[in-house]
Design a protein around this motif. Structure first.
Motif, PDB file in Angstrom:
ATOM      1  N   ASN A   1       0.811  -1.222   0.000  1.00 46.41           N
ATOM      2  CA  ASN A   1       0.000   0.000   0.000  1.00 46.41           C
ATOM      3  C   ASN A   1       0.843   1.269   0.000  1.00 46.41           C
ATOM      4  O   ASN A   1       0.302   2.368  -0.120  1.00 46.41           O
ATOM      5  CB  ASN A   1      -0.937   0.015   1.215  1.00 46.41           C
ATOM      6  CG  ASN A   1      -2.045  -1.017   1.091  1.00 46.41           C
ATOM      7  OD1 ASN A   1      -2.456  -1.367  -0.015  1.00 46.41           O
ATOM      8  ND2 ASN A   1      -2.529  -1.520   2.213  1.00 46.41           N
ATOM      9  N   MET A   2       2.156   1.128   0.148  1.00 39.75           N
ATOM     10  CA  MET A   2       3.030   2.293   0.092  1.00 39.75           C
ATOM     11  C   MET A   2       3.120   2.806  -1.347  1.00 39.75           C
ATOM     12  O   MET A   2       3.349   2.041  -2.267  1.00 39.75           O
ATOM     13  CB  MET A   2       4.437   1.951   0.601  1.00 39.75           C
ATOM     14  CG  MET A   2       4.516   1.738   2.094  1.00 39.75           C
ATOM     15  SD  MET A   2       6.200   1.263   2.613  1.00 39.75           S
ATOM     16  CE  MET A   2       7.126   2.735   2.158  1.00 39.75           C
ATOM     17  N   LYS A   3       2.945   4.094  -1.509  1.00 44.26           N
ATOM     18  CA  LYS A   3       3.026   4.700  -2.845  1.00 44.26           C
ATOM     19  C   LYS A   3       4.449   5.214  -3.063  1.00 44.26           C
ATOM     20  O   LYS A   3       4.763   6.360  -2.800  1.00 44.26           O
ATOM     21  CB  LYS A   3       2.009   5.845  -2.982  1.00 44.26           C
ATOM     22  CG  LYS A   3       0.576   5.447  -2.656  1.00 44.26           C
ATOM     23  CD  LYS A   3       0.097   4.306  -3.553  1.00 44.26           C
ATOM     24  CE  LYS A   3      -1.347   3.908  -3.205  1.00 44.26           C
ATOM     25  NZ  LYS A   3      -1.797   2.748  -4.000  1.00 44.26           N
ATOM     26  N   ASN A   4       5.301   4.329  -3.510  1.00 44.32           N
ATOM     27  CA  ASN A   4       6.701   4.690  -3.727  1.00 44.32           C
ATOM     28  C   ASN A   4       7.163   3.992  -5.013  1.00 44.32           C
ATOM     29  O   ASN A   4       7.212   2.769  -5.082  1.00 44.32           O
ATOM     30  CB  ASN A   4       7.561   4.261  -2.533  1.00 44.32           C
ATOM     31  CG  ASN A   4       8.983   4.775  -2.619  1.00 44.32           C
ATOM     32  OD1 ASN A   4       9.593   4.761  -3.681  1.00 44.32           O
ATOM     33  ND2 ASN A   4       9.514   5.232  -1.496  1.00 44.32           N
ATOM     34  N   GLU A   5       7.511   4.790  -6.011  1.00 45.97           N
ATOM     35  CA  GLU A   5       7.861   4.205  -7.311  1.00 45.97           C
ATOM     36  C   GLU A   5       9.108   3.333  -7.237  1.00 45.97           C
ATOM     37  O   GLU A   5       9.287   2.428  -8.066  1.00 45.97           O
ATOM     38  CB  GLU A   5       8.073   5.312  -8.340  1.00 45.97           C
ATOM     39  CG  GLU A   5       9.186   6.283  -8.019  1.00 45.97           C
ATOM     40  CD  GLU A   5       9.343   7.365  -9.069  1.00 45.97           C
ATOM     41  OE1 GLU A   5      10.363   8.062  -9.042  1.00 45.97           O
ATOM     42  OE2 GLU A   5       8.428   7.508  -9.907  1.00 45.97           O
ATOM     43  N   ASN A   6       9.961   3.575  -6.235  1.00 44.66           N
ATOM     44  CA  ASN A   6      11.170   2.757  -6.091  1.00 44.66           C
ATOM     45  C   ASN A   6      10.859   1.352  -5.594  1.00 44.66           C
ATOM     46  O   ASN A   6      11.714   0.467  -5.657  1.00 44.66           O
ATOM     47  CB  ASN A   6      12.153   3.436  -5.129  1.00 44.66           C
ATOM     48  CG  ASN A   6      12.709   4.727  -5.693  1.00 44.66           C
ATOM     49  OD1 ASN A   6      13.155   4.761  -6.832  1.00 44.66           O
ATOM     50  ND2 ASN A   6      12.671   5.795  -4.912  1.00 44.66           N
ATOM     51  N   LEU A   7       9.654   1.167  -5.060  1.00 43.63           N
ATOM     52  CA  LEU A   7       9.256  -0.150  -4.549  1.00 43.63           C
ATOM     53  C   LEU A   7       8.301  -0.864  -5.500  1.00 43.63           C
ATOM     54  O   LEU A   7       7.691  -1.875  -5.126  1.00 43.63           O
ATOM     55  CB  LEU A   7       8.588   0.003  -3.174  1.00 43.63           C
ATOM     56  CG  LEU A   7       9.448   0.612  -2.061  1.00 43.63           C
ATOM     57  CD1 LEU A   7       8.622   0.759  -0.791  1.00 43.63           C
ATOM     58  CD2 LEU A   7      10.681  -0.233  -1.798  1.00 43.63           C
ATOM     59  N   THR A   8       8.191  -0.349  -6.720  1.00 47.61           N
ATOM     60  CA  THR A   8       7.241  -0.922  -7.685  1.00 47.61           C
ATOM     61  C   THR A   8       7.491  -2.403  -7.917  1.00 47.61           C
ATOM     62  O   THR A   8       6.551  -3.210  -7.985  1.00 47.61           O
ATOM     63  CB  THR A   8       7.325  -0.167  -9.028  1.00 47.61           C
ATOM     64  OG1 THR A   8       7.040   1.210  -8.799  1.00 47.61           O
ATOM     65  CG2 THR A   8       6.323  -0.728 -10.022  1.00 47.61           C
ATOM     66  N   TYR A   9       8.757  -2.773  -8.027  1.00 43.54           N
ATOM     67  CA  TYR A   9       9.099  -4.179  -8.274  1.00 43.54           C
ATOM     68  C   TYR A   9       8.547  -5.067  -7.160  1.00 43.54           C
ATOM     69  O   TYR A   9       7.890  -6.091  -7.422  1.00 43.54           O
ATOM     70  CB  TYR A   9      10.615  -4.323  -8.373  1.00 43.54           C
ATOM     71  CG  TYR A   9      11.101  -5.755  -8.322  1.00 43.54           C
ATOM     72  CD1 TYR A   9      10.973  -6.598  -9.416  1.00 43.54           C
ATOM     73  CD2 TYR A   9      11.687  -6.269  -7.156  1.00 43.54           C
ATOM     74  CE1 TYR A   9      11.422  -7.922  -9.361  1.00 43.54           C
ATOM     75  CE2 TYR A   9      12.135  -7.580  -7.104  1.00 43.54           C
ATOM     76  CZ  TYR A   9      12.000  -8.401  -8.206  1.00 43.54           C
ATOM     77  OH  TYR A   9      12.424  -9.697  -8.140  1.00 43.54           O
ATOM     78  N   TYR A  10       8.800  -4.681  -5.914  1.00 36.96           N
ATOM     79  CA  TYR A  10       8.324  -5.471  -4.781  1.00 36.96           C
ATOM     80  C   TYR A  10       6.798  -5.457  -4.709  1.00 36.96           C
ATOM     81  O   TYR A  10       6.158  -6.485  -4.476  1.00 36.96           O
ATOM     82  CB  TYR A  10       8.899  -4.924  -3.476  1.00 36.96           C
ATOM     83  CG  TYR A  10      10.356  -5.259  -3.260  1.00 36.96           C
ATOM     84  CD1 TYR A  10      10.835  -6.547  -3.432  1.00 36.96           C
ATOM     85  CD2 TYR A  10      11.260  -4.279  -2.866  1.00 36.96           C
ATOM     86  CE1 TYR A  10      12.167  -6.865  -3.234  1.00 36.96           C
ATOM     87  CE2 TYR A  10      12.602  -4.586  -2.659  1.00 36.96           C
ATOM     88  CZ  TYR A  10      13.042  -5.877  -2.848  1.00 36.96           C
ATOM     89  OH  TYR A  10      14.365  -6.183  -2.643  1.00 36.96           O
ATOM     90  N   ASN A  11       6.211  -4.268  -4.899  1.00 36.53           N
ATOM     91  CA  ASN A  11       4.761  -4.151  -4.778  1.00 36.53           C
ATOM     92  C   ASN A  11       4.031  -4.976  -5.834  1.00 36.53           C
ATOM     93  O   ASN A  11       2.990  -5.569  -5.554  1.00 36.53           O
ATOM     94  CB  ASN A  11       4.341  -2.684  -4.875  1.00 36.53           C
ATOM     95  CG  ASN A  11       4.733  -1.895  -3.637  1.00 36.53           C
ATOM     96  OD1 ASN A  11       4.998  -2.477  -2.593  1.00 36.53           O
ATOM     97  ND2 ASN A  11       4.773  -0.582  -3.744  1.00 36.53           N
ATOM     98  N   ASP A  12       4.585  -5.006  -7.041  1.00 33.74           N
ATOM     99  CA  ASP A  12       3.952  -5.808  -8.099  1.00 33.74           C
ATOM    100  C   ASP A  12       3.948  -7.291  -7.729  1.00 33.74           C
ATOM    101  O   ASP A  12       2.939  -7.988  -7.919  1.00 33.74           O
ATOM    102  CB  ASP A  12       4.683  -5.606  -9.430  1.00 33.74           C
ATOM    103  CG  ASP A  12       4.429  -4.231 -10.035  1.00 33.74           C
ATOM    104  OD1 ASP A  12       3.492  -3.566  -9.577  1.00 33.74           O
ATOM    105  OD2 ASP A  12       5.167  -3.838 -10.954  1.00 33.74           O
ATOM    106  N   ILE A  13       5.073  -7.758  -7.196  1.00 33.18           N
ATOM    107  CA  ILE A  13       5.154  -9.170  -6.795  1.00 33.18           C
ATOM    108  C   ILE A  13       4.200  -9.451  -5.638  1.00 33.18           C
ATOM    109  O   ILE A  13       3.471 -10.453  -5.639  1.00 33.18           O
ATOM    110  CB  ILE A  13       6.593  -9.541  -6.399  1.00 33.18           C
ATOM    111  CG1 ILE A  13       7.521  -9.441  -7.611  1.00 33.18           C
ATOM    112  CG2 ILE A  13       6.653 -10.956  -5.827  1.00 33.18           C
ATOM    113  CD1 ILE A  13       8.972  -9.697  -7.303  1.00 33.18           C
ATOM    114  N   ILE A  14       4.194  -8.566  -4.646  1.00 27.06           N
ATOM    115  CA  ILE A  14       3.315  -8.763  -3.484  1.00 27.06           C
ATOM    116  C   ILE A  14       1.856  -8.765  -3.919  1.00 27.06           C
ATOM    117  O   ILE A  14       1.073  -9.654  -3.538  1.00 27.06           O
ATOM    118  CB  ILE A  14       3.568  -7.677  -2.422  1.00 27.06           C
ATOM    119  CG1 ILE A  14       4.937  -7.881  -1.772  1.00 27.06           C
ATOM    120  CG2 ILE A  14       2.474  -7.727  -1.350  1.00 27.06           C
ATOM    121  CD1 ILE A  14       5.337  -6.758  -0.831  1.00 27.06           C
TER     122      ILE A  14
END
Length: 579
Positions: free
Chosen positions: A260-273
């Motif tokens: 739920n964090m809106k951080n473009e640097n974490l896009t890779y992790y967020n997509d997998i999650i």
């Protein structure tokens, strides 16, 4: 100024809510739809209180983490638990270029792990350990890891927010979540049917009150007695997994918070999650239920036993876990990776004096400037370079040979795993890293010290390959056998290894090996000053050449051995040298 959240603030906001509600009540005849307004206002205030509480709780946990890094790092560690993920993955995939057990022990990597470990969760600990055991040879994956480490170093806001979620997750001290998500469970469908059937009877026993009157009490007591027996017997068998399911719920909640964090640097992790968490929403919901099923209060425990809530919840969720096992593994891996990468970034920020290694497209090359050992305070730095040649290091006892070998090995492991070296400059080829520093005899297996050495060196020979260069670190080669055979066997082994896409770095007391090994090897040494009054003095600096000194007899003199022993020993040496 630090944000503080206390009961006084809750009371003040609640009182404001009640006061407003009372005013609305007084003027209810004049305020149209006051019920709706009052209810809406109360909900808004309660949401505000809850959100404020969660936000400040996380800020407080972040402050605690940043102010207590030393105590976090000095926590007790159980390496049997920490190493489980690596052992599971390695047993399934059998990676060839891992840091094997002997090398990991030779280089004191558990101590190095403890230096690096600022993780806050069980998956984080296990992931960091796996990282240190698994060098990266894929340049794209390596650059991705380095980018993330740098991100968490520089972006303290993102790091703190992630750590607040990881802090809420915490460690698992009971149960074994890896057994839950990596091991196939034996789901007994007959038991599941029995527990559901007894649940139906429990409901019917309560309904019977309406028409059986006082006789229903006997029905309820019988059902409760049966279910109590089932509950406690079943609980003995599933308790460990129930605890693990509770921790799994926290892992999934942590993953949701991160996604739920809106951080473009974490896009890779967020997509997998996000891809995996959708498959696990039912598990998240049911795992929360099972964690609430027991221990809430006495009344809750009675209901739990009477309706077999925990047992039925367990059998419902364990089937879902079986079906979504691969998704759960992926989520667990991502949470661990985030925690471990943050830990590495914190370590970097604390030591400050480090360098990112530069990998070059050339075999058998390593050049380091001011190389240091992370385990030694005020360590003496040394320069080192090899370019398609081997190294033989000589020197007296305690002069620094073994420590230098470990320094070299540790930094090579760190270069290949956490993109970090304790040096001013570090250029290297990709290496498979393997050592023989502390082989031990085993009298229970009838294994002599020399046999252990021979097996350790054979293990190095068997690891040599043409694809990846090998950094071979050997301390006191074949010290467990006689000088004649030791020298002869050592020379042939060193000549074999140097021609197999490898860099052998060997420490020895035998000056003869250094003299005879040939021009494919460069010789270095460590030296010391021995004063019979003041003892030994070491500078721990590596020097070019073969050691010109011996200190064994001088050390005996310093320790006040009988003079007849030391004098005769000196005389014997003179005779041997003259002959």
């Amino acid at each position: 100024m630090k944000n503080k959240f206390n009961l006084g603030e809750v009371f003040t906001i609640t009182l404001l809510c009640l006061t407003t509600f009372s005013i609305l009540l007084l003027f209810k005849d004049k305020v149209e739809g006051w019920y709706f307004g009052a209810a809406l206002f109360s909900i808004i205030v309660l949401i505000f209180i809850y959100n404020n509480y969660i936000k400040r709780k996380r800020n407080k946990s972040s402050d605690y983490i940043n102010n207590n890094l030393e105590s976090i790092n000095q926590k007790k560690r159980d390496f049997n638990t920490i190493s489980k993920l690596f052992n599971l993955l390695n047993s399934k995939h059998k990676e060839t270029n891992i840091i094997d057990d002997q090398t990991f022990n030779d280089l004191d990597m558990e101590k190095v792990f403890s230096k690096l470990d600022y993780t806050l969760s069980t998956p984080g600990e296990q992931s960091l350990y796996s990282i240190l055991r698994t060098p990266l040879y894929d340049s794209f994956k390596y650059e991705d890891r380095k980018t993330l480490i740098n991100l968490f170093q520089q972006d303290s806001s993102t790091r703190n927010k992630l750590q607040s979620f990881l802090y809420e997750l915490g460690k698992q001290y009971k149960g074994d979540i890896l057994e839950l998500i990596y091991t196939t469970s034996d789901l007994n469908k007959h038991k599941k049917f029995l527990y559901n059937f007894m649940f139906v009877l429990s409901c019917l026993s309560l309904i019977s009150i309406g028409f059986l009157k006082q006789y229903s009490v006997m029905f309820i007591i019988i059902i409760y007695s049966i279910n109590m027996s089932i509950h406690y017997k079943a609980n003995k068998n599933i308790l460990s997994q129930v605890i693990s399911i509770t921790y799994l719920s926290k892992v999934l909640s942590c993953a949701k918070n991160i996604s739920n964090m809106k951080n473009e640097n974490l896009t890779y992790y967020n997509d997998i999650i996000n891809t995996n968490i959708e498959k696990c929403n039912v598990i998240l919901k049911n795992s929360r239920n099972i964690s609430k099923a027991e221990g809430i209060d006495i009344l809750g425990d009675y209901f739990n036993v009477f309706f077999l809530s925990q047992v039925r919840s367990y059998y419902n969720i364990i089937g879902d876990i079986e079906d979504q096992r691969e998704y759960l593994k992926e989520i667990y891996s991502i949470i661990g990776e985030i925690d471990s990468i943050i830990s590495i970034s914190i370590y970097r920020n604390l030591i400050k004096d480090y360098v990112e290694p530069r990998f070059i497209d050339k075999p058998c090359f390593l050049e380091a400037k001011d190389l240091r050992n992370p385990l030694i305070e005020n360590t003496i730095p040394n320069d080192f370079m090899v370019n398609n040649n081997g190294i033989v290091i000589t020197g007296s006892n305690m002069a620094g040979k073994s420590t230098f070998l470990k320094t070299l090995g540790i930094n090579s492991v760190l270069a290949h795993t956490i993109c970090t070296c304790l040096a001013k400059d570090y250029k290297t080829s990709y290496f498979n890293i393997i050592s023989s520093i502390s082989p031990s005899d085993d009298i229970t297996k009838g294994k002599s010290y020399y046999l252990a050495e021979a097996e350790a060196v054979l293990r190095i020979i068997d690891s040599l390959n043409d694809k990846v260069s090998t950094l071979c670190i050997i301390d006191e080669i074949f010290r467990g056998t006689n000088p004649l055979e030791r020298t002869s066997a050592s020379l042939e082994i060193l000549r074999y290894i140097i021609n197999k896409n490898a860099i052998p770095v060997v420490a020895t007391h035998d000056l003869e090996i250094a003299e005879l090994v040939g021009n494919q090897y460069s010789c270095y040494y460590f030296s010391e000053d021995v004063d019979e009054e003041n003892g030994l003095k070491f500078d721990y600096k590596i020097k070019k050449g073969i050691s010109p000194t011996r200190n064994a007899i001088k050390l005996l003199k310093y320790l006040k051995y009988p003079s007849i022993i030391t004098e005769n020993a000196d005389e014997r040496i003179r005779h041997l040298l003259e002959s």
